[in-house]
Design an enzyme around this catalytic site. Structure first.
Site, short mmCIF file in Angstrom:
data_model
loop_
_atom_site.label_atom_id
_atom_site.label_comp_id
_atom_site.label_asym_id
_atom_site.label_seq_id
_atom_site.Cartn_x
_atom_site.Cartn_y
_atom_site.Cartn_z
N ARG A 141 -1.47 -10.89 12.97
CA ARG A 141 -1.81 -9.58 12.39
C ARG A 141 -2.75 -9.75 11.19
NH1 ARG A 141 4.05 -7.59 11.35
NH2 ARG A 141 3.21 -5.85 10.18
N LYS B 269 0.82 -1.22 0.00
CA LYS B 269 0.00 0.00 0.00
C LYS B 269 0.86 1.27 0.00
CE LYS B 269 -2.67 -0.49 3.42
NZ LYS B 269 -3.53 -0.13 4.56
N ARG C 75 -11.76 1.85 9.11
CA ARG C 75 -11.39 0.56 9.70
C ARG C 75 -12.62 -0.26 10.06
NH1 ARG C 75 -5.88 1.19 12.13
NH2 ARG C 75 -4.73 0.77 10.24
N ARG D 44 12.02 -8.40 5.44
CA ARG D 44 12.21 -6.97 5.63
C ARG D 44 13.27 -6.67 6.69
NH1 ARG D 44 6.80 -3.44 6.20
NH2 ARG D 44 6.73 -4.28 8.31
N ARG E 170 12.34 -6.07 12.48
CA ARG E 170 11.35 -5.65 13.46
C ARG E 170 10.80 -6.86 14.20
NH1 ARG E 170 6.91 -1.89 10.66
NH2 ARG E 170 5.68 -3.26 11.97
#
Ligand SMILES: [Zn+2]
Length: 214
Positions: free
Chosen positions: A172, A13, A89, A128, A161
């Site tokens: 998630r 996104k 949301r 990542r 992370r």
């Protein structure tokens, strides 16, 4: 062009938003960024946010809606087109958004839903790496640094992370799917939902989006 961007973490996104900002001059309304900005201000909303965040509580939906409403009331640039990221949301927020936009005579054109398989999202997120010093982003496969573990820009140390691991990502994703499914439904019923295959690379995603926005 007035767009809502939908898609799970890792769907691309952010990359797409950067491109749309440049190509179509769309204002990028990221509620995450707006909350961080407002939190720094000594405004009534800023003070309310600070007290909520100090308690470690979640920012209530109504407050985010208020923030979005305020932005639409005060930012004349949004008349030229915008993309919303991180909002709505909930279906309630989607309805509130429709009401705000109806009042301005600026109805939404599309809700773009970036869809990617769990396998692809997992690969993107676990690969990542972030620079500790300058926050530059890397990917072990798609954008590796010249020297392993070291930032190309500032020579800072790269790290993963803590929420970019398989178990947390799975959780998630589940939260995302459950909370977003009703919104996707909402826009589908309005005939505004456009599905984008986000399993492919960024240029291909751009071509698909361009074909819709033309
Ligand atoms: Zn760096």
């Amino acid at each position: 062009m007035r767009i809502v961007l939908l898609g799970p973490p890792g769907a691309g996104k952010g990359t797409l938003a950067d491109h749309l900002k440049e190509k179509y001059r769309l204002a990028h309304i990221s509620t995450g960024d707006m909350l961080r900005e407002e939190n720094k201000k000594d405004s009534p909303l800023g003070r309310e946010l600070k007290s909520i965040m100090a308690k470690g509580a979640l920012v209530p939906d109504e407050l985010v809606t208020k923030l979005v409403q305020q932005r639409f009331a005060t930012d004349p640039n949004l008349k030229k087109g915008f993309m919303l990221d991180g909002f709505p949301r909930t279906v309630n927020q989607a309805q509130d958004l429709d009401a705000i936009l109806a009042g301005l005579n600026m109805p939404l054109d599309f809700a773009l839903n970036l869809e990617a398989s769990f396998k692809v999202l997992l690969e993107r997120l676990t690969g990542r790496r972030v620079c500790r010093k300058c926050a530059a982003l890397y990917h072990m496969t798609y954008k590796p640094p010249v020297k392993a573990g070291v930032c190309d820009v500032c020579a800072g140390e790269l790290y993963q992370r803590s929420d970019d691991n398989e178990k947390t990502i799975q959780a998630r994703m589940q939260v995302y799917q459950e909370s977003t499914a009703p919104i996707i439904d909402y826009y589908a019923k309005q005939g505004k939902l456009k599905k984008i295959d986000a399993n492919v690379d960024a240029p291909e995603v751009r071509r698909a989006v361009a074909a819709i926005l033309k």
